[in-house]
Design an enzyme around this catalytic site. Structure first.
Site, short mmCIF file in Angstrom:
data_model
loop_
_atom_site.label_atom_id
_atom_site.label_comp_id
_atom_site.label_asym_id
_atom_site.label_seq_id
_atom_site.Cartn_x
_atom_site.Cartn_y
_atom_site.Cartn_z
N GLU A 40 1.31 -62.23 -6.52
CA GLU A 40 1.89 -61.46 -5.41
C GLU A 40 1.39 -62.10 -4.12
O GLU A 40 0.20 -62.04 -3.82
CB GLU A 40 1.45 -60.00 -5.49
CG GLU A 40 1.92 -59.15 -4.32
CD GLU A 40 1.30 -57.76 -4.32
OE1 GLU A 40 1.04 -57.23 -3.21
OE2 GLU A 40 1.04 -57.21 -5.42
N ARG A 44 0.37 -61.12 4.74
CA ARG A 44 -0.74 -60.91 5.67
C ARG A 44 -1.07 -62.20 6.40
O ARG A 44 -1.94 -62.22 7.26
CB ARG A 44 -1.98 -60.41 4.90
CG ARG A 44 -1.79 -59.05 4.27
CD ARG A 44 -3.07 -58.55 3.63
NE ARG A 44 -2.87 -57.26 2.98
CZ ARG A 44 -3.85 -56.53 2.45
NH1 ARG A 44 -5.11 -56.97 2.52
NH2 ARG A 44 -3.60 -55.38 1.86
N THR A 68 2.75 -56.77 0.71
CA THR A 68 2.62 -56.33 2.10
C THR A 68 3.96 -56.49 2.83
O THR A 68 4.02 -56.95 3.98
CB THR A 68 1.51 -57.11 2.85
OG1 THR A 68 0.38 -57.30 1.98
CG2 THR A 68 1.03 -56.32 4.07
N LYS A 128 3.25 -48.63 -6.96
CA LYS A 128 1.93 -49.18 -6.68
C LYS A 128 1.03 -48.03 -6.23
O LYS A 128 1.45 -47.22 -5.38
CB LYS A 128 2.04 -50.23 -5.58
CG LYS A 128 0.72 -50.78 -5.06
CD LYS A 128 0.97 -51.80 -3.96
CE LYS A 128 -0.32 -52.38 -3.41
NZ LYS A 128 -0.08 -53.44 -2.41
#
Length: 211
Positions: A40, A44, A68, A128
């Site tokens: 993943e 960021r 993210t 999640k």
């Protein structure tokens, strides 16, 4: 085997924040050599889009997701780069609709019954749980799983080799996300041998739980 089934089979998803896209191929090889051909890639860092594209181009069979992803625009960038799945820290209706249209798995962050019910309304039954340890860890997941029998969880946040088996031992947890295998210190030192070693250990833990 669809994307979520592949994630469940792996049991662990390395959560990567790579600051230098030039390391993409080396990292992908280290993960694959460790028996973990998936990742993943979090948005960021500024090069996340390029990392996804590089990994998919050089390792086309690798399962590469985008993490993210906080808005539809970022989701579009990730999909254009070749992302196989999308992960968000929370639930976005816009991203959910986009992924449904594109036929891409979307795993939104949900930590309350209301958020889970909203996800179900979008046809999402794998969520999640983030930040896992800060939100009560496995104890909270078990409490949430009771009224939501068909929901699966991918806890992320504070998970490592020490508590991985505990999380995976609970059936509704299909996999755990974690960065301990690909922590920044290792990537900065380009210690890909240690990345591979940690991946092998995580794979071993997951396999032992699933026996």
């Amino acid at each position: 085997m669809n994307t979520l089934e592949k994630i469940q089979k792996a049991g662990v998803v390395p959560v990567v924040a790579l600051k230098d896209a030039a390391l993409s191929v080396s990292l992908a090889k280290a993960l694959t050599d460790g028996g973990m051909p998936l990742a993943e890639i979090t948005f960021r860092t500024d090069c996340a889009e390029q990392v996804i594209a590089d990994m998919k181009r050089n390792f086309p069979d690798m399962l590469v997701g985008a993490g993210t992803v906080n808005d539809k625009e970022t989701a579009l960038k990730a999909l254009k780069a070749g992302a196989d799945f999308i992960v968000s820290p929370g639930l976005s209706g816009g991203i959910a609709q986009l992924c449904r249209e594109k036929g891409i798995a979307y795993i939104p962050g949900c930590v309350t019954p209301t958020e889970i019910m909203q996800a179900l309304e979008y046809g999402i039954d794998t969520v999640k749980f983030f930040p896992a340890e800060a939100e009560g860890g496995l104890k909270t997941i078990k409490a949430l799983a009771a009224p939501f029998g068909r929901v699966s969880f991918m806890p992320t946040g504070g998970i490592n080799a020490a508590n991985l088996a505990e999380y995976l031992s609970f059936a509704p947890v299909i996999a755990c996300g974690g960065s301990w295998m690909v922590e920044n210190a290792l990537l900065e030192k380009r210690d890909f041998a240690e990345v591979t070693a940690r991946c092998k250990k995580a794979v071993e833990i997951a396999r032992n739980v699933k026996k």
